[in-house]
Design an enzyme around this catalytic site. Structure first.
Site, PDB file in Angstrom:
ATOM      1  N   ASN A  72      99.258  51.098  44.014  1.00  0.00           N
ATOM      2  CA  ASN A  72      99.224  49.912  43.933  1.00  0.00           C
ATOM      3  C   ASN A  72      98.562  48.864  44.679  1.00  0.00           C
ATOM      4  O   ASN A  72      98.862  49.521  46.105  1.00  0.00           O
ATOM      5  CB  ASN A  72     100.787  48.789  43.088  1.00  0.00           C
ATOM      6  CG  ASN A  72      99.771  47.587  41.921  1.00  0.00           C
ATOM      7  OD1 ASN A  72      99.317  46.504  42.789  1.00  0.00           O
ATOM      8  ND2 ASN A  72     100.758  47.336  41.105  1.00  0.00           N
ATOM      9  N   HIS A  89     108.683  55.258  66.505  1.00  0.00           N
ATOM     10  CA  HIS A  89     108.589  55.063  68.196  1.00  0.00           C
ATOM     11  C   HIS A  89     110.042  56.004  68.878  1.00  0.00           C
ATOM     12  O   HIS A  89     110.835  55.931  67.885  1.00  0.00           O
ATOM     13  CB  HIS A  89     108.677  53.862  67.889  1.00  0.00           C
ATOM     14  CG  HIS A  89     107.796  53.208  67.686  1.00  0.00           C
ATOM     15  ND1 HIS A  89     106.339  53.136  68.295  1.00  0.00           N
ATOM     16  CD2 HIS A  89     107.455  51.989  66.764  1.00  0.00           C
ATOM     17  CE1 HIS A  89     105.228  52.578  67.720  1.00  0.00           C
ATOM     18  NE2 HIS A  89     106.076  51.859  66.796  1.00  0.00           N
ATOM     19  N   GLY A 111     108.111  48.276  43.979  1.00  0.00           N
ATOM     20  CA  GLY A 111     107.727  47.792  45.012  1.00  0.00           C
ATOM     21  C   GLY A 111     108.224  47.148  46.035  1.00  0.00           C
ATOM     22  O   GLY A 111     108.799  47.462  46.145  1.00  0.00           O
ATOM     23  N   ALA A 129     112.318  49.536  43.600  1.00  0.00           N
ATOM     24  CA  ALA A 129     111.850  48.151  44.438  1.00  0.00           C
ATOM     25  C   ALA A 129     112.734  47.606  45.955  1.00  0.00           C
ATOM     26  O   ALA A 129     114.309  47.654  45.387  1.00  0.00           O
ATOM     27  CB  ALA A 129     111.510  46.646  43.198  1.00  0.00           C
TER      28      ALA A 129
END
Length: 172
Positions: free
Chosen positions: A73, A103, A130, A148
């Site tokens: 998506n 990092h 999502g 999600a």
């Protein structure tokens, strides 16, 4: 969890590869009717029936291998300093991030753009909701569901579900 490998993110060859990937991602995001040939230029491999909506961002693209019947998506972010292998019939919701690098924790190394990372594997038949984030070195087992907004910091056994930022794993 896989072993993390350290690398220099400012290496000129990597900077050039990122530039190429950004241009291809921009073309894909701005050309919804002509994406298929661009996918073949961007990704390491793309299976049959791949579908992707909206904007897409990849760090390199070439380290991403996509299986058959995969749906991604809008607004996916794939930081692929190492391989991201996505199995068959995987559904990836909007605003999902899959990251293969970190990092450095050491300030001096961070100032020199030293990073570390490990590949990510998403096995077959996974659904990622999502806003979920998959962190470096993680394998998401076959048939699993990532809820999600979940942050997945450790590997997920097959046929499990992960809910919330604590990466709590539950059987399906």
């Amino acid at each position: 969890m896989r072993e993390f490998i350290t690398f220099d993110a400012a290496e000129p060859a990597l900077v050039a590869r990122r530039r190429t990937a950004r241009a291809l991602c921009s073309s894909i995001s701005n050309n919804p009717d002509g994406r298929e040939p661009l996918y073949k230029l961007l990704f390491g491999s793309v299976g049959e029936g791949f579908e992707q909506w909206g904007n897409l961002f990849c760090e390199f693209g070439s380290n991403i291998n996509i299986g058959d019947g995969v749906f991604i998506n809008a607004n996916g972010v794939f930081l692929d300093a190492f391989e991201i292998n996505i199995g068959n019939r995987v559904f990836i919701g909007p605003h999902v991030g899959i990251y293969t690098s970190n990092h450095a924790k050491d300030l001096e190394q961070r100032r020199r753009y030293i990073e570390s990372g490990a590949p990510v594997v998403i096995e077959d038949d996974v659904w990622i909701g999502g806003g979920a984030t998959i962190l470096p070195g993680v394998t998401v087992g076959k048939g699993s569901i990532i809820g999600a907004g979940a942050v997945v910091a450790k590997s997920v056994p097959p046929h499990s579900k992960v809910l919330g930022a604590g990466s709590q794993v539950y059987p399906i």
